[in-house]
Design an enzyme around this catalytic site. Structure first.
Site, short mmCIF file in Angstrom:
data_model
loop_
_atom_site.label_atom_id
_atom_site.label_comp_id
_atom_site.label_asym_id
_atom_site.label_seq_id
_atom_site.Cartn_x
_atom_site.Cartn_y
_atom_site.Cartn_z
N LYS A 159 0.84 -1.15 0.21
CA LYS A 159 -0.08 0.00 -0.04
C LYS A 159 0.90 1.30 0.05
O LYS A 159 0.39 2.26 0.66
CB LYS A 159 -0.91 -0.04 1.20
CG LYS A 159 -2.15 -1.10 1.27
CD LYS A 159 -2.96 -0.94 2.50
CE LYS A 159 -2.17 -1.66 3.63
NZ LYS A 159 -2.86 -2.03 4.74
N ASP A 195 -5.82 -6.33 9.90
CA ASP A 195 -7.07 -5.83 10.02
C ASP A 195 -8.22 -6.92 9.71
O ASP A 195 -9.28 -6.80 10.38
CB ASP A 195 -7.04 -4.60 9.22
CG ASP A 195 -6.49 -4.79 7.97
OD1 ASP A 195 -6.10 -5.84 7.55
OD2 ASP A 195 -6.74 -3.88 7.18
C1 GLC Z 1 -2.52 -5.09 2.21
C2 GLC Z 1 -1.74 -5.80 3.52
C3 GLC Z 1 -2.71 -6.82 4.19
C4 GLC Z 1 -4.06 -5.92 4.83
C5 GLC Z 1 -4.71 -5.28 3.70
C6 GLC Z 1 -5.85 -4.32 3.94
O1 GLC Z 1 -2.87 -6.00 1.59
O2 GLC Z 1 -0.41 -6.40 3.04
O3 GLC Z 1 -2.03 -7.15 5.45
O4 GLC Z 1 -4.78 -6.68 5.50
O5 GLC Z 1 -3.73 -4.40 2.87
O6 GLC Z 1 -5.66 -3.47 4.71
#
Ligand code: GLC
Length: 419
Positions: A159, A195
């Site tokens: 991200k 999350d």
């Molecule tokens: C990205 C992260 C993952 C998280 C997702 C949503 O894919 O690598 O760990 O759950 O974003 O926030």
């Protein structure tokens, strides 16, 4: 206006094909996801990391007041949560702070110092007794290889985060060091949580039968409780799924991204990237002389812009951008439904039971028509079993879930103070 048969209308039609995912294509992808799940769970090579969370479903009886930190979306959040012990919770206090761009990419220690100072301010404003001890759950929404419920090293950033000195290190240790530097002695970090896992656990605290925790926001990912691992919740990191090939726009976006070659599925689905895909499409159309070139640099068109375009009444002059926004967001919703179906079909024997899919994230919550498009495609893929699947909002789940997991990990030790 772009009458049927006009060069613009024809180009939009060909784009619809380039971005289409039909049920047959989705079924092939589901097969590939299952192969990657199998191999990831067995510890083999896989684009799905299938990470153990060291957590199972809660009982609903966890109780007490806990703090939660939530890092990984657009905003950083600090929360104080009260768990009733009877399947309900209350968020007593919450602050959200946008993470300054330079902290995402600078020195990791500064990022953790920012977390610690935000927590410090939160504790000060809550008027907590200074001699209390507070259990805390740390939601850190990136791929982490956990070695226990409160220990785990960051495998890679996703991200757009690139902060130095964090990959390969235990993020709980980094947090604890930052808390010490800040002189915060009253907090014990009891849980490290993804999350998706927080989302699943928060929903499952309220009621039984939650099968999946899913995020469709800045990033995308899912977790579920794996029977092959004794019910431990597995964080799939489905954003990394590499069996989806994408098109020329996906490849251009990936090549210019902070993490080329990784998170290809996330780059086609999640809110962080949808606006940029649409911008690249419009740039391509401008080169063909079909539209005026879009203004602004990479990532200047966001999913919020797309959301507004799709959600508002058509205005003169925005017809092409609006059509492009619909094309890229529809593909995202179809891909999300495909991945959901894959995980539900993985536990095929449980498809006859009613189950909840708990979803958090702005794309799912706010993008006009997204939920409906996703659910319709999910129904197409699951057939008669779809009626047992209940897709539900799980707002704030990631933070609340961290508090619940902190309660489980600390044996529901009641707090000695009142956040
Ligand atoms: C990205 C992260 C993952 C998280 C997702 C949503 O894919 O690598 O760990 O759950 O974003 O926030």
């Amino acid at each position: 206006m772009n009458p049927p048969g006009s060069p613009v209308a024809e180009r939009l039609e060909s784009l619809r094909h380039e971005f289409a995912l039909d049920a047959a294509g989705a079924r092939q992808l589901i097969g590939r996801i299952h192969e990657e799940m199998r191999s990831g769970l067995a510890g083999g090579r896989s684009s799905l990391k299938m990470l153990s969370s060291f957590t199972r479903h809660p009982t609903g009886r966890e109780r007490g007041r806990y703090l939660a930190l939530d890092l990984g979306g657009t905003n950083f959040r600090v929360m104080a949560v009260e768990l009733s012990g009877e399947r309900s919770f209350e968020i007593l206090r919450e602050t959200r702070i946008a993470i300054p761009g330079e902290l995402r990419s600078g020195d990791g220690e500064r990022l953790f110092d920012f977390i610690a100072s935000s927590l410090d301010a939160f504790l000060g404003e809550s008027g907590l007794p200074g001699d209390g001890r507070y259990g805390l759950g740390f939601t850190f929404s990136f791929p982490v290889r956990q070695t226990g419920v409160k220990a785990g090293t960051l495998i890679q950033w996703t991200k757009g985060f690139t902060a130095g000195g964090v990959v390969g290190n235990d993020v709980v240790v980094l947090l604890e060091r930052a808390l010490r530097r800040r002189g915060i002695g009253c907090v014990s970090v009891d849980a490290l949580v993804n999350d998706t896992v927080g989302t699943l656990v928060a929903k499952s605290y309220e009621r039984e039968g939650c099968k999946l925790g899913v995020i469709l926001g800045t990033g995308t990912n899912a977790c579920y409780s794996e029977k092959g691992k004794d019910g431990v919740i597995v964080n799939m990191e489905w954003g990394g799924f590499a069996g989806f090939e994408g098109n020329a726009f996906d490849r251009t976006l990936d090549a210019a991204s902070a993490n080329p070659g990784s998170q290809l599925f996330e780059k086609a689905v999640s809110g962080m990237y949808l606006g940029e895909i649409a911008r690249l499409v419009l740039v391509g159309m401008a080169k063909e002389g079909l539209v005026a070139a879009p203004e602004g640099p990479a990532y200047s068109l966001t999913s919020e812009h797309l959301s507004r375009l799709v959600g508002s009444a058509p205005a003169s002059g925005d017809g092409v951008a609006r059509a492009v926004a619909e094309i890229v967001s529809t593909r995202s919703a179809h891909l999300a439904a495909m991945a959901l179906a894959a995980v539900l079909l993985w536990q095929e024997e449980r498809l006859a039971e009613d189950g909840v899919v708990a979803i958090d994230g702005s794309l799912f919550e706010k993008f006009p028509g997204y939920r409906e498009t996703m659910v319709a495609f999910l129904e197409e893929l699951l057939g008669e079993h779809a009626r047992n699947v209940h897709v539900e909002d799980a707002r704030d789940g990631s933070g609340v879930g961290a508090a619940i997991i902190a309660a489980i990990a600390s044996g529901t030790r009641p707090e000695s103070g009142t956040p």
